[in-house]
Write a protein that holds these residues in place. Sequence first.
Motif, PDB file in Angstrom:
ATOM      1  N   ALA A 251     -32.894   1.822  66.607  1.00  0.00           N
ATOM      2  CA  ALA A 251     -32.179   2.447  67.716  1.00  0.00           C
ATOM      3  C   ALA A 251     -32.546   3.915  67.841  1.00  0.00           C
ATOM      4  CB  ALA A 251     -30.665   2.281  67.526  1.00  0.00           C
ATOM      5  N   GLN A 252     -32.623   4.623  66.728  1.00  0.00           N
ATOM      6  CA  GLN A 252     -32.980   6.034  66.777  1.00  0.00           C
ATOM      7  C   GLN A 252     -34.440   6.218  67.172  1.00  0.00           C
ATOM      8  OE1 GLN A 252     -30.979   8.724  66.465  1.00  0.00           O
ATOM      9  NE2 GLN A 252     -29.285   7.246  66.381  1.00  0.00           N
ATOM     10  N   ALA A 253     -35.314   5.288  66.745  1.00  0.00           N
ATOM     11  CA  ALA A 253     -36.720   5.403  67.111  1.00  0.00           C
ATOM     12  C   ALA A 253     -36.918   5.297  68.616  1.00  0.00           C
ATOM     13  CB  ALA A 253     -37.533   4.320  66.399  1.00  0.00           C
ATOM     14  N   LEU A 254     -36.046   4.558  69.294  1.00  0.00           N
ATOM     15  CA  LEU A 254     -36.149   4.388  70.740  1.00  0.00           C
ATOM     16  C   LEU A 254     -35.557   5.557  71.516  1.00  0.00           C
ATOM     17  CD1 LEU A 254     -35.313   0.587  70.965  1.00  0.00           C
ATOM     18  CD2 LEU A 254     -37.456   1.672  71.685  1.00  0.00           C
ATOM     19  N   ALA A 255     -35.062   6.565  70.792  1.00  0.00           N
ATOM     20  CA  ALA A 255     -34.451   7.708  71.468  1.00  0.00           C
ATOM     21  C   ALA A 255     -35.462   8.798  71.806  1.00  0.00           C
ATOM     22  CB  ALA A 255     -33.330   8.295  70.601  1.00  0.00           C
ATOM     23  N   GLN A 256     -36.619   8.806  71.136  1.00  0.00           N
ATOM     24  CA  GLN A 256     -37.641   9.821  71.394  1.00  0.00           C
ATOM     25  C   GLN A 256     -38.969   9.331  70.815  1.00  0.00           C
ATOM     26  OE1 GLN A 256     -36.878  13.461  69.144  1.00  0.00           O
ATOM     27  NE2 GLN A 256     -35.668  12.308  67.665  1.00  0.00           N
ATOM     28  N   ASP A 257     -40.061  10.026  71.150  1.00  0.00           N
ATOM     29  CA  ASP A 257     -41.360   9.655  70.599  1.00  0.00           C
ATOM     30  C   ASP A 257     -41.292   9.712  69.074  1.00  0.00           C
ATOM     31  OD1 ASP A 257     -42.140   9.534  73.198  1.00  0.00           O
ATOM     32  OD2 ASP A 257     -43.438  11.293  73.140  1.00  0.00           O
ATOM     33  N   THR A 258     -41.658   8.618  68.414  1.00  0.00           N
ATOM     34  CA  THR A 258     -41.404   8.507  66.986  1.00  0.00           C
ATOM     35  C   THR A 258     -42.559   7.833  66.272  1.00  0.00           C
ATOM     36  OG1 THR A 258     -39.024   8.252  67.457  1.00  0.00           O
ATOM     37  CG2 THR A 258     -39.762   7.718  65.238  1.00  0.00           C
ATOM     38  N   LEU A 259     -42.956   8.410  65.141  1.00  0.00           N
ATOM     39  CA  LEU A 259     -43.845   7.766  64.193  1.00  0.00           C
ATOM     40  C   LEU A 259     -42.975   7.063  63.157  1.00  0.00           C
ATOM     41  CD1 LEU A 259     -46.627   7.285  62.789  1.00  0.00           C
ATOM     42  CD2 LEU A 259     -46.218   9.441  61.558  1.00  0.00           C
ATOM     43  N   VAL A 260     -43.184   5.757  62.990  1.00  0.00           N
ATOM     44  CA  VAL A 260     -42.391   4.961  62.054  1.00  0.00           C
ATOM     45  C   VAL A 260     -43.330   4.345  61.032  1.00  0.00           C
ATOM     46  CG1 VAL A 260     -40.738   3.078  61.776  1.00  0.00           C
ATOM     47  CG2 VAL A 260     -40.744   4.424  63.895  1.00  0.00           C
ATOM     48  N   VAL A 261     -43.073   4.604  59.767  1.00  0.00           N
ATOM     49  CA  VAL A 261     -43.862   4.021  58.681  1.00  0.00           C
ATOM     50  C   VAL A 261     -42.979   3.020  57.946  1.00  0.00           C
ATOM     51  CG1 VAL A 261     -45.255   4.465  56.632  1.00  0.00           C
ATOM     52  CG2 VAL A 261     -45.126   6.193  58.445  1.00  0.00           C
ATOM     53  N   LEU A 262     -43.378   1.750  57.994  1.00  0.00           N
ATOM     54  CA  LEU A 262     -42.638   0.678  57.341  1.00  0.00           C
ATOM     55  C   LEU A 262     -43.527   0.076  56.255  1.00  0.00           C
ATOM     56  CD1 LEU A 262     -41.202  -1.093  60.526  1.00  0.00           C
ATOM     57  CD2 LEU A 262     -40.001   0.484  59.017  1.00  0.00           C
ATOM     58  N   ASP A 263     -43.180   0.321  55.000  1.00  0.00           N
ATOM     59  CA  ASP A 263     -44.033  -0.126  53.904  1.00  0.00           C
ATOM     60  C   ASP A 263     -43.425  -1.270  53.107  1.00  0.00           C
ATOM     61  OD1 ASP A 263     -42.016   1.329  52.696  1.00  0.00           O
ATOM     62  OD2 ASP A 263     -43.328   2.229  51.192  1.00  0.00           O
ATOM     63  N   THR A 264     -42.450  -1.977  53.666  1.00  0.00           N
ATOM     64  CA  THR A 264     -41.758  -3.018  52.911  1.00  0.00           C
ATOM     65  C   THR A 264     -42.661  -4.204  52.575  1.00  0.00           C
ATOM     66  OG1 THR A 264     -40.957  -3.941  55.007  1.00  0.00           O
ATOM     67  CG2 THR A 264     -39.494  -2.442  53.831  1.00  0.00           C
ATOM     68  N   LEU A 265     -43.747  -4.399  53.315  1.00  0.00           N
ATOM     69  CA  LEU A 265     -44.662  -5.506  53.035  1.00  0.00           C
ATOM     70  C   LEU A 265     -45.801  -5.115  52.096  1.00  0.00           C
ATOM     71  CD1 LEU A 265     -45.067  -7.027  56.635  1.00  0.00           C
ATOM     72  CD2 LEU A 265     -43.462  -7.710  54.845  1.00  0.00           C
ATOM     73  N   LEU A 266     -45.935  -3.835  51.805  1.00  0.00           N
ATOM     74  CA  LEU A 266     -47.112  -3.381  51.058  1.00  0.00           C
ATOM     75  C   LEU A 266     -47.124  -3.909  49.635  1.00  0.00           C
ATOM     76  CD1 LEU A 266     -49.668  -1.727  50.831  1.00  0.00           C
ATOM     77  CD2 LEU A 266     -48.278   0.295  50.356  1.00  0.00           C
ATOM     78  N   ARG A 267     -46.055  -3.686  48.900  1.00  0.00           N
ATOM     79  CA  ARG A 267     -46.049  -4.106  47.492  1.00  0.00           C
ATOM     80  C   ARG A 267     -46.170  -5.628  47.360  1.00  0.00           C
ATOM     81  NH1 ARG A 267     -44.558  -1.756  42.586  1.00  0.00           N
ATOM     82  NH2 ARG A 267     -43.960   0.142  43.671  1.00  0.00           N
ATOM     83  N   PRO A 268     -45.398  -6.440  48.114  1.00  0.00           N
ATOM     84  CA  PRO A 268     -45.587  -7.892  47.956  1.00  0.00           C
ATOM     85  C   PRO A 268     -46.978  -8.376  48.327  1.00  0.00           C
ATOM     86  CG  PRO A 268     -44.011  -7.405  49.718  1.00  0.00           C
ATOM     87  CD  PRO A 268     -44.245  -6.136  48.979  1.00  0.00           C
ATOM     88  N   SER A 269     -47.633  -7.717  49.288  1.00  0.00           N
ATOM     89  CA  SER A 269     -48.994  -8.136  49.622  1.00  0.00           C
ATOM     90  C   SER A 269     -49.955  -7.772  48.498  1.00  0.00           C
ATOM     91  CB  SER A 269     -49.442  -7.515  50.947  1.00  0.00           C
ATOM     92  OG  SER A 269     -49.647  -6.121  50.825  1.00  0.00           O
ATOM     93  N   LEU A 270     -49.777  -6.605  47.884  1.00  0.00           N
ATOM     94  CA  LEU A 270     -50.646  -6.211  46.771  1.00  0.00           C
ATOM     95  C   LEU A 270     -50.445  -7.115  45.565  1.00  0.00           C
ATOM     96  CD1 LEU A 270     -50.303  -2.315  46.933  1.00  0.00           C
ATOM     97  CD2 LEU A 270     -52.345  -3.637  47.477  1.00  0.00           C
ATOM     98  N   GLN A 271     -49.197  -7.512  45.340  1.00  0.00           N
ATOM     99  CA  GLN A 271     -48.880  -8.337  44.172  1.00  0.00           C
ATOM    100  C   GLN A 271     -48.963  -9.830  44.473  1.00  0.00           C
ATOM    101  OE1 GLN A 271     -45.025  -6.852  42.961  1.00  0.00           O
ATOM    102  NE2 GLN A 271     -45.911  -5.078  41.945  1.00  0.00           N
ATOM    103  N   LEU A 272     -49.385 -10.176  45.704  1.00  0.00           N
ATOM    104  CA  LEU A 272     -49.498 -11.575  46.132  1.00  0.00           C
ATOM    105  C   LEU A 272     -48.178 -12.316  45.939  1.00  0.00           C
ATOM    106  CD1 LEU A 272     -53.065 -12.456  44.788  1.00  0.00           C
ATOM    107  CD2 LEU A 272     -52.407 -11.462  46.987  1.00  0.00           C
ATOM    108  N   ASP A 273     -47.091 -11.621  46.254  1.00  0.00           N
ATOM    109  CA  ASP A 273     -45.741 -12.190  46.172  1.00  0.00           C
ATOM    110  C   ASP A 273     -45.401 -12.764  47.548  1.00  0.00           C
ATOM    111  OD1 ASP A 273     -43.060 -12.770  45.954  1.00  0.00           O
ATOM    112  OD2 ASP A 273     -42.477 -10.821  45.147  1.00  0.00           O
ATOM    113  N   LEU A 274     -45.786 -14.020  47.766  1.00  0.00           N
ATOM    114  CA  LEU A 274     -45.717 -14.607  49.094  1.00  0.00           C
ATOM    115  C   LEU A 274     -44.290 -14.738  49.602  1.00  0.00           C
ATOM    116  CD1 LEU A 274     -47.242 -15.837  51.471  1.00  0.00           C
ATOM    117  CD2 LEU A 274     -47.143 -18.053  50.307  1.00  0.00           C
ATOM    118  N   ASP A 275     -43.359 -15.152  48.757  1.00  0.00           N
ATOM    119  CA  ASP A 275     -41.981 -15.350  49.214  1.00  0.00           C
ATOM    120  C   ASP A 275     -41.369 -14.038  49.692  1.00  0.00           C
ATOM    121  OD1 ASP A 275     -42.064 -18.051  48.713  1.00  0.00           O
ATOM    122  OD2 ASP A 275     -41.142 -17.902  46.729  1.00  0.00           O
ATOM    123  N   THR A 276     -41.551 -12.973  48.906  1.00  0.00           N
ATOM    124  CA  THR A 276     -41.002 -11.673  49.311  1.00  0.00           C
ATOM    125  C   THR A 276     -41.663 -11.185  50.589  1.00  0.00           C
ATOM    126  OG1 THR A 276     -40.525 -11.125  47.005  1.00  0.00           O
ATOM    127  CG2 THR A 276     -40.600  -9.292  48.567  1.00  0.00           C
TER     128      THR A 276
END
Length: 356
Positions: A251-276
Amino acid sequence: MQIHLVLPGLLWPSATLLGPAADLALPGLHQLLGYGQRQIADFEPFDRQIARLFGLDTDPLPLGTLRRLGEPATMPAIDEDGDGEWLCADPVNLSFAREHLLLGEFPADDISAAEADELVAALNENFADIGRFEASTPTRWYVRLAQPTRAKLYPLHDVVGRPIKHFLPEGDDARLWQRTLNEVQIVLHNHPVSQAREAAGRRPVNSLWFWGAGQLETAPRTPMAAVQASDPVSIGLARAAGAQSSAPDPAQALAQDTLVVLDTLLRPSLQLDLDTWRNGLVALERDWFGPLAQALRSGRLQQLTLSAPGDRSTLQLRAGARDHWRFWRKPLTLDALLKSMAPPPAVQPTPDQPTQ
């Protein structure tokens, strides 16, 4: 109004399996992939892509200083010029697989704060000539160097799960850091904390990984009006640029021009943790992909840029508010995209025909 979404880990490692996102309901993401303008760019590490968005393209990138600058306010503050040179000195586990010595990370909850404190105290007792060690979290450690280093040190993300012999320190100070690494391994291996962990059937903290060398000599520039991130490198870049950063919030990102960094998939992809990884995709669909696709259709969002650094290449996607009118375009599933990006199967050489 526009949003730039940076999503390391969205592209499941291409050499592992096909169909990692099979049967997941991701209509928002699939609409964005199908209607937007896609480009597959050459491989570039996540940290370097983020730094370049902030106008930093030096070599080496001072990732240790930047990550330390982005740590929570509970840590002692350092100046925006970096307050000297810092290295990331993250605790890792080294284990043999056949003839290779492989490096493994620790999950955030695998090392206790008390264990980290004891190990860091031992490092400071034995390596005061190198610098001063500290732990921001039980799995994110640092050393403030007594003297700058000229060694080339590889980022931790590049080394996880791989033989470390290909990533040992290089350059003018290579011997110093290779020797230091060996001595650190002896101290950590023999420490009572590591011995107790091993006796309990847990992986010992038997090494550090030094990376992120360099001094912050040029101030970064804020790429957009607002920055949302939870990883300390991105937060450190924002702070060094004099910008406020906040936790990712659609909601806040839609209030103005925003750079959003979402790294929640990075660690499971590196560790090949498919379920996570799959669970993370479902959460991103609910919180980000679906709402952003709807915001584009309604005209509330004029443009969405998505950058997804992968292990072999980077997906660049640009979707505009009018793209959904291109009725001839169809949604594209993430699995179909990953399949199209997968390397071709190896061709087995045919034996030479016998000579007559």
